[in-house]
Design an enzyme around this catalytic site. Sequence first.
Site, short mmCIF file in Angstrom:
data_model
loop_
_atom_site.label_atom_id
_atom_site.label_comp_id
_atom_site.label_asym_id
_atom_site.label_seq_id
_atom_site.Cartn_x
_atom_site.Cartn_y
_atom_site.Cartn_z
N LYS A 1 -31.04 -30.75 43.11
CA LYS A 1 -30.39 -31.47 41.87
C LYS A 1 -29.16 -31.30 41.89
O LYS A 1 -28.65 -30.12 42.41
CB LYS A 1 -31.08 -30.87 40.75
CG LYS A 1 -30.98 -31.99 39.40
CD LYS A 1 -31.97 -32.92 39.99
CE LYS A 1 -32.12 -34.18 38.41
NZ LYS A 1 -33.61 -34.69 38.84
N1 GLU Z 1 -34.11 -38.28 39.48
C1 GLU Z 1 -35.34 -38.31 39.87
C2 GLU Z 1 -36.30 -37.29 39.45
O1 GLU Z 1 -36.00 -36.47 38.78
C3 GLU Z 1 -35.83 -39.04 41.29
C4 GLU Z 1 -35.41 -37.78 42.54
C5 GLU Z 1 -35.46 -38.74 43.78
O2 GLU Z 1 -35.73 -39.80 43.87
O3 GLU Z 1 -35.06 -37.96 44.70
O4 GLU Z 1 -37.44 -37.14 39.97
#
Ligand code: GLU
Length: 433
Positions: free
Chosen positions: A120
Amino acid sequence: MSESPAMIMTHLGFRLDPNNLYQQVVTQVLESAKRMELPGYLQLLMAQPKNEVKVHFPVKMDNGHFTLFKGYRIQHNNLLGPYKGGIRYHPHVSLDHMKTLALLMTMKCALADLPYGGSKGGVQVDPRKLSPNELQTLTRRFTSALGANIGPDHDIPAPDIGTNAQTMAWMADTYININAGQRANGMSVVTGKPLHFGGSEGREKATGQGLVYVLEELLPELGIEMEHMSFSLIGYGNVGSWTGRLLTRRGAKMKAVLDHTGAIFNSRGIDPQALTAHVMEKGGVAGFAGAEPMASEDFYGCPVDVFIPAALEQMIDGKQAKLIQAKVVAEAANAPTTPEGERVLASRGIAVLPAILCNCGGVTVSYFEWKQNRQAETWGLERVDGELRRHMRHAAFSVKENAAKYKCDLRSAAYCAGLSRIAEVYGVRGIFP
Ligand code: GLU
């Protein structure tokens, strides 16, 4: 006897704090690992991310002055494949938040059976206060500061709170420009891109759509019919608004919505499409003509079948949990319920459908996008939705299976399901050297 989560964290140098988000989530994951009697090394590996990248970078603002921004990319684990996870632009972005969300991505990808690890990233900024030009420069500078820490085979960002398809297009373009050798494959460095630049059908609505498929699978057992149910939502960004639109299409009634601008209520149901247009124009739900304003305390107590937090972390603490009048809380946001909130909900007989199950639809369609990019294919919406439904049903099934096997709540079961896949692969791969 294996060590308790608190002992593991103490050995790793944490100063124990029950209100710390990261420690709350690690504790839950380690409790599941303990329940499964997983080896101690695996618990240690889950307790801290593999890499923590922190960057400071300058951006020339429209007024000619420079602002120095703080950005992160936390790579929790890449056992199952490249790191994968969103990029958040929000004033509360911090190391602990990013670490928590990266750990949840590891669990989410493992549960959804995707060939990815978890990561993240984000920038501490309020994107609403920046002009489009400043946002573009910030995104390009952040991407170049991350440098080789991201890549189509290494770590693949996607949208999250405060970012969208346009942000991803700028990231991909910057990446391709600074990596001359990556021209062919370069766009797959990020997912959630615009449709005409390598994006996938169905990606924008994917998290909301995934939640609908999970509810299809789990609500009947809780005695709720989607066609006749009522629901309330916290948050009306991408996930909240798509959830509102898709559930309403299935016959459900959206009774109340709360966001950073206020709360609104309509006992006959709020029109989700009209509210989406209002939020796009005004930046929040306040002032929407198709509903009455309401106080946020009253929002939590508004009687509905399903209560859906689709905004930030830790929004349902003990205080809110005492007020909620619903049969089920379906966590569309990441970690919206605190351990205290969860205890209160459990004592009141309110079921909690855990975040890593409810919201893994987003990253699942990200995987489909990445796969399409790499195979030079374009899937139609029907295929995307069909494959998404299959993944979501399989994930929901394995959560139920683990809940029965370990006689535990659904959140613990979701972690057990993810951990069992990770444990299996560590079992065959071993630990280098
Ligand atoms: N930000 C989204 C999540 O927390 C999507 C992450 C992604 O598609 O890699 O799941």
